[in-house]
Design an enzyme around this catalytic site. Structure first.
Site, PDB file in Angstrom:
ATOM      1  N   CYS A  11       0.727  -1.384  -0.435  1.00 41.30           N
ATOM      2  CA  CYS A  11      -0.204  -0.221  -0.115  1.00 41.30           C
ATOM      3  C   CYS A  11       1.037   1.219   0.164  1.00 41.30           C
ATOM      4  O   CYS A  11       1.788   1.446   1.012  1.00 41.30           O
ATOM      5  CB  CYS A  11      -0.947   0.333   1.270  1.00 41.30           C
ATOM      6  N   CYS A  45       0.471   4.243   7.120  1.00 46.73           N
ATOM      7  CA  CYS A  45      -0.247   4.458   8.343  1.00 46.73           C
ATOM      8  C   CYS A  45       0.764   3.424   9.874  1.00 46.73           C
ATOM      9  O   CYS A  45       0.770   2.344   9.248  1.00 46.73           O
ATOM     10  CB  CYS A  45      -1.760   3.652   8.246  1.00 46.73           C
ATOM     11  N   CYS A  62       0.129  -0.125  10.476  1.00 45.84           N
ATOM     12  CA  CYS A  62      -0.516  -1.086   9.545  1.00 45.84           C
ATOM     13  C   CYS A  62       0.467  -2.020   8.925  1.00 45.84           C
ATOM     14  O   CYS A  62       2.096  -1.717   8.595  1.00 45.84           O
ATOM     15  CB  CYS A  62      -1.232  -0.529   8.067  1.00 45.84           C
ATOM     16  N   CYS A 121     -17.427  -8.417   4.489  1.00 47.87           N
ATOM     17  CA  CYS A 121     -15.757  -7.108   4.852  1.00 47.87           C
ATOM     18  C   CYS A 121     -15.022  -7.069   4.182  1.00 47.87           C
ATOM     19  O   CYS A 121     -14.660  -7.664   4.342  1.00 47.87           O
ATOM     20  CB  CYS A 121     -15.914  -6.444   5.453  1.00 47.87           C
ATOM     21  N   CYS A 156     -19.779  -5.148   2.914  1.00 52.62           N
ATOM     22  CA  CYS A 156     -19.206  -4.055   2.739  1.00 52.62           C
ATOM     23  C   CYS A 156     -17.554  -4.138   2.191  1.00 52.62           C
ATOM     24  O   CYS A 156     -16.920  -4.850   2.319  1.00 52.62           O
ATOM     25  CB  CYS A 156     -18.471  -3.896   4.533  1.00 52.62           C
ATOM     26  N   CYS A 202     -19.479   2.794   8.044  1.00 53.34           N
ATOM     27  CA  CYS A 202     -18.729   2.299   8.971  1.00 53.34           C
ATOM     28  C   CYS A 202     -17.162   3.292   9.480  1.00 53.34           C
ATOM     29  O   CYS A 202     -16.864   2.936   8.870  1.00 53.34           O
ATOM     30  CB  CYS A 202     -18.598   0.554   8.750  1.00 53.34           C
ATOM     31  N   ARG A 258     -18.661  -1.996  16.764  1.00 51.01           N
ATOM     32  CA  ARG A 258     -17.950  -3.371  16.903  1.00 51.01           C
ATOM     33  C   ARG A 258     -16.002  -3.631  17.820  1.00 51.01           C
ATOM     34  O   ARG A 258     -16.149  -2.363  17.472  1.00 51.01           O
ATOM     35  CB  ARG A 258     -17.994  -3.584  15.493  1.00 51.01           C
TER      36      ARG A 258
END
Ligand code: SAM
Ligand code: DTB
Ligand code: SF4
Length: 331
Positions: free
Chosen positions: A54, A58, A61, A98, A129, A189, A267
């Site tokens: 990616c 972040c 991550c 998801c 999702c 979400c 959640r």
């Protein structure tokens, strides 16, 4: 139907965090019972449809190309393989599927496959999702037309702490994508991570950002940081074990999310694999009413169906069928 408040102040939210724990849980449980079935927990299943490599950085991550975590980058999965995984999730009792991609944003050439995944999963009677990073207007429209039920896009922390977590995008970028998704009529979400070394004031700012969105997100995932070797935040936690979030503080965060966003499904997301049954039970008491099922989240482990079945049995919890909150209490 009374619309839940979206005018919370930071002071009010800080005062909730400051309550004696028993008072806070009492208030959260009272709100929870007014809006939801007290013993029902919604089940969602995750699949990483595009793993690693990616372009964002972040700090938590495993999938960022900026961190050396040993994770192998993969291409977007074939539609059939995604549908097979969704069939398995449905057979295991999950209600929502998801699909997550390690993208800063999707490429237009990927959208045909993404749309086919949404349509195929929906046709099985599962809620859908997607979490694909930032979206253009056109991409959002295509997802809405495909009938996507939810789009996950987290604010992750307070606006003040965000720049310490990721520098390749801004809080405003996140808010703009959320606005597009909402505008297209897709359910939002949106939640974040606690335990990234942020302060109590940052957790107040994080919940404040969620609870003052023009509409509360339908789903609010509260993740506990899963420390991953090779990521700046995972390595930071290894160096300073005391920086790990205190379990009671984690439960307080869940309770404040429940009180400020009464109609949302909260959640209990990443972090359950290393969480005691007692802490999870407290989180359910504090108003969490959804979990991820199965052995794997995106790239890390999850509690797994056997452990969850045992816990649900001990607590007398039932996996819920997706439905609207039972009642909207007058304020
Ligand atoms: N790339 C997309 C994005 O960032 O929106 C979608 C996938 S991303 C992995 C989805 C969310 O997973 C992040 O926003 C973050 O809240 C959560 N997450 C990622 N790594 C995590 C970790 N190590 N511990 C806890 N939550 C994590
Ligand atoms: C969310 O808030 N948590 C999920 C989902 N949205 C996409 C992801 C958790 C990821 C945990 C780390 C991993 O497995 O890589
Ligand atoms: Fe990329 Fe999402 Fe991971 Fe950030 S959280 S590095 S955007 S996959």
């Amino acid at each position: 139907m009374v619309k839940p408040r979206t005018d919370w102040t930071r002071e009010e939210i800080a005062a909730l965090f400051d309550l004696p724990f028993n008072d806070l849980l009492w208030q959260a449980q009272t709100v929870h019972r007014a809006y939801h079935d007290a013993n029902a927990v919604q089940l969602s299943t995750l699949l990483s449809i595009k793993t690693g490599g990616c372009a964002e950085n972040c700090g938590y991550c495993s999938q960022s190309a900026s961190h050396d975590t040993g994770l192998k980058a993969e291409k977007l999965m074939a539609v059939d393989a995604v549908l097979e995984a969704a069939r398995e999730a449905k057979a295991a009792g999950s209600e929502r599927f998801c699909m997550g991609a390690a993208w800063r944003e999707p490429k237009d050439r990927d959208m045909d496959a993404i749309v086919a995944m949404v349509e195929g999963v929906k046709a099985m009677g599962l809620e859908t999702c997607m979490t694909l990073g930032m979206l253009s207007d056109e991409q959002t429209e295509r997802l809405a037309e495909a009938g996507l039920d939810y789009y996950n896009h987290n604010l992750d922390s307070s606006p003040e702490y965000y720049g310490d977590v990721v520098t390749t995008r801004t809080y405003d970028d996140r808010l703009r994508t959320l606005e597009r998704v909402r505008g297209a009529g897709i359910n939002v979400c949106c939640g974040g991570i606690v335990g990234m070394g942020e302060t109590r004031a940052d957790r107040v700012g994080f919940i404040h950002a969620l609870a003052t969105l023009p509409e509360h997100p339908g789903s609010v995932p509260i993740n506990e940081l899963v420390p991953i070797e090779g990521t700046p935040l995972g390595d930071m936690l290894k160096g300073i074990p005391a920086a790990q979030i205190d379990e009671i503080e984690f439960v307080r965060t869940v309770a404040v999310a429940r009180i400020t966003m009464p109609a949302s499904v909260v959640r209990l997301s990443a972090g359950r694999e290393s969480m005691s049954e007692a802490t999870q039970a407290l989180a359910f008491l504090a108003g969490a009413n959804s979990i991820f099922t199965g052995d794997k989240l995106l790239t890390t482990g999850n509690a797994g169906s056997n452990a969850d079945a045992k816990l649900f049995d001990k607590l007398g919890l039932k996996p819920s069928l997706a439905r609207e909150p039972l009642a909207i209490a007058a304020e």
